[in-house]
Design a protein around this motif. Sequence first.
Motif, PDB file in Angstrom:
ATOM      1  N   VAL A  44       1.040  -1.129  -0.086  1.00  0.00           N
ATOM      2  CA  VAL A  44       0.187   0.139  -0.274  1.00  0.00           C
ATOM      3  C   VAL A  44       0.859   0.946  -0.470  1.00  0.00           C
ATOM      4  CG1 VAL A  44      -1.812   1.417   1.149  1.00  0.00           C
ATOM      5  CG2 VAL A  44      -2.187  -0.811   1.152  1.00  0.00           C
ATOM      6  N   HIS A  45       0.897   2.469  -0.812  1.00  0.00           N
ATOM      7  CA  HIS A  45       1.314   3.387  -0.762  1.00  0.00           C
ATOM      8  C   HIS A  45       0.744   4.706  -0.679  1.00  0.00           C
ATOM      9  CE1 HIS A  45       3.995   1.492  -3.505  1.00  0.00           C
ATOM     10  NE2 HIS A  45       3.052   0.886  -4.421  1.00  0.00           N
ATOM     11  N   TYR A  46      -0.603   4.631  -0.388  1.00  0.00           N
ATOM     12  CA  TYR A  46      -0.862   5.952   0.424  1.00  0.00           C
ATOM     13  C   TYR A  46      -1.403   6.053   2.080  1.00  0.00           C
ATOM     14  CZ  TYR A  46      -0.775   8.572  -3.501  1.00  0.00           C
ATOM     15  OH  TYR A  46      -0.468   8.910  -4.348  1.00  0.00           O
ATOM     16  N   VAL A  47      -1.809   5.947   3.288  1.00  0.00           N
ATOM     17  CA  VAL A  47      -3.026   6.108   3.618  1.00  0.00           C
ATOM     18  C   VAL A  47      -3.903   6.814   3.516  1.00  0.00           C
ATOM     19  CG1 VAL A  47      -3.427   6.279   7.190  1.00  0.00           C
ATOM     20  CG2 VAL A  47      -1.527   5.379   5.681  1.00  0.00           C
ATOM     21  N   ILE A  74       2.556   7.701   2.072  1.00  0.00           N
ATOM     22  CA  ILE A  74       2.996   6.370   3.439  1.00  0.00           C
ATOM     23  C   ILE A  74       4.909   6.976   3.476  1.00  0.00           C
ATOM     24  CG2 ILE A  74       3.884   4.320   3.921  1.00  0.00           C
ATOM     25  CD1 ILE A  74       1.202   2.877   3.546  1.00  0.00           C
ATOM     26  N   SER A  75       5.369   7.250   2.793  1.00  0.00           N
ATOM     27  CA  SER A  75       6.518   7.463   2.255  1.00  0.00           C
ATOM     28  C   SER A  75       6.463   9.156   3.119  1.00  0.00           C
ATOM     29  CB  SER A  75       7.314   7.771   1.074  1.00  0.00           C
ATOM     30  OG  SER A  75       5.820   8.650   0.292  1.00  0.00           O
ATOM     31  N   GLN A  76       5.811   9.682   3.511  1.00  0.00           N
ATOM     32  CA  GLN A  76       5.791  11.060   4.178  1.00  0.00           C
ATOM     33  C   GLN A  76       5.736  10.913   6.050  1.00  0.00           C
ATOM     34  OE1 GLN A  76       2.959  13.779   2.304  1.00  0.00           O
ATOM     35  NE2 GLN A  76       3.957  13.313   0.276  1.00  0.00           N
ATOM     36  N   ALA A 134      14.513  -2.194   9.623  1.00  0.00           N
ATOM     37  CA  ALA A 134      13.204  -2.252  10.303  1.00  0.00           C
ATOM     38  C   ALA A 134      11.997  -0.690   9.114  1.00  0.00           C
ATOM     39  CB  ALA A 134      12.777  -2.488  11.788  1.00  0.00           C
ATOM     40  N   GLY A 135      11.519  -1.135   8.583  1.00  0.00           N
ATOM     41  CA  GLY A 135      10.861  -0.208   8.167  1.00  0.00           C
ATOM     42  C   GLY A 135       9.878   0.761   9.338  1.00  0.00           C
ATOM     43  N   TRP A 136       9.608   0.084   9.905  1.00  0.00           N
ATOM     44  CA  TRP A 136       9.151   0.799  11.331  1.00  0.00           C
ATOM     45  C   TRP A 136       9.208   0.585  12.321  1.00  0.00           C
ATOM     46  CZ3 TRP A 136       5.889   4.993   9.595  1.00  0.00           C
ATOM     47  CH2 TRP A 136       5.991   4.950   8.011  1.00  0.00           C
ATOM     48  N   LEU A 137       9.971   1.570  13.620  1.00  0.00           N
ATOM     49  CA  LEU A 137      10.131   0.759  14.685  1.00  0.00           C
ATOM     50  C   LEU A 137       9.516   1.128  15.987  1.00  0.00           C
ATOM     51  CD1 LEU A 137      13.231   0.708  16.515  1.00  0.00           C
ATOM     52  CD2 LEU A 137      13.278   3.118  16.518  1.00  0.00           C
ATOM     53  N   SER A 138       9.077   0.647  16.715  1.00  0.00           N
ATOM     54  CA  SER A 138       8.148   0.692  18.365  1.00  0.00           C
ATOM     55  C   SER A 138       9.224   2.051  19.003  1.00  0.00           C
ATOM     56  CB  SER A 138       8.011  -0.607  18.605  1.00  0.00           C
ATOM     57  OG  SER A 138       7.242  -1.384  18.018  1.00  0.00           O
ATOM     58  N   VAL A 139       8.042   2.927  19.642  1.00  0.00           N
ATOM     59  CA  VAL A 139       8.712   3.315  20.443  1.00  0.00           C
ATOM     60  C   VAL A 139       7.710   3.413  21.775  1.00  0.00           C
ATOM     61  CG1 VAL A 139       9.135   6.299  21.797  1.00  0.00           C
ATOM     62  CG2 VAL A 139       9.433   5.765  18.937  1.00  0.00           C
ATOM     63  N   TYR A 140       7.746   2.845  23.047  1.00  0.00           N
ATOM     64  CA  TYR A 140       7.143   3.085  24.097  1.00  0.00           C
ATOM     65  C   TYR A 140       6.926   3.657  24.808  1.00  0.00           C
ATOM     66  CZ  TYR A 140       7.881  -1.964  21.418  1.00  0.00           C
ATOM     67  OH  TYR A 140       8.146  -3.158  20.644  1.00  0.00           O
ATOM     68  N   ASP A 141       5.960   3.836  25.316  1.00  0.00           N
ATOM     69  CA  ASP A 141       5.249   5.083  26.183  1.00  0.00           C
ATOM     70  C   ASP A 141       5.884   6.851  25.925  1.00  0.00           C
ATOM     71  OD1 ASP A 141       4.295   3.264  28.148  1.00  0.00           O
ATOM     72  OD2 ASP A 141       6.784   2.836  28.808  1.00  0.00           O
ATOM     73  N   ALA A 142       5.287   6.467  24.856  1.00  0.00           N
ATOM     74  CA  ALA A 142       5.646   7.544  24.165  1.00  0.00           C
ATOM     75  C   ALA A 142       5.400   9.040  24.728  1.00  0.00           C
ATOM     76  CB  ALA A 142       5.644   7.571  22.194  1.00  0.00           C
TER      77      ALA A 142
END
Length: 171
Positions: A44-47, A74-76, A134-142
């Motif tokens: 998918v290229h768009y949200v 999604i690239s933005q 990773a394309g997406w990194l998880s950040v916890y308790d942000a």
Amino acid sequence: MYTLAPDEKATTVMIYTQNSLVRGDLVTKATARVNIWLRMQGQVHYVHVHKPQVLMFGGPLTKSLSYDELYLPISQVVGFHIVPPAEEPLDYDPSEPNRAMKEVQLALGNFSAKGNVRISTHADFATSIEVAHAGWLSVYDAEISTLFVPQFPEFHTPLMLVNPMAVNFGI
């Protein structure tokens, strides 16, 4: 106005780009874990956001825009999370051996965030992000705040996805 199918749900999300903040509804299958949805969107290229409210940052003014629907590349996207108080299970097993939380600060366009990332106990932070791929990194308790609009409220979310190639890390 979009009508949900019986096997769909709408979840309110916040999406950060280098110069905007989008808040709106993301329609997914009812069984989807929205907090990690971007990881599952390889083709998918768009949200596609329904009923979005968009804040555009630039110059001395912040501009507010509203649409019925928004197609955001999604690239933005530099950051993404579901809007509290909605919550979903986190994406890790706390009993997993050889993992530790590392406190980080992030710059995401016009926003900053403080939170934690899970890294190997056998590597430092720099090595962890270099080898993760990773394309997406998880950040916890942000804890997320704006850099330039002091009256803007701070947000807290248990899990935020960030594009590690589009944010700056401070430790």
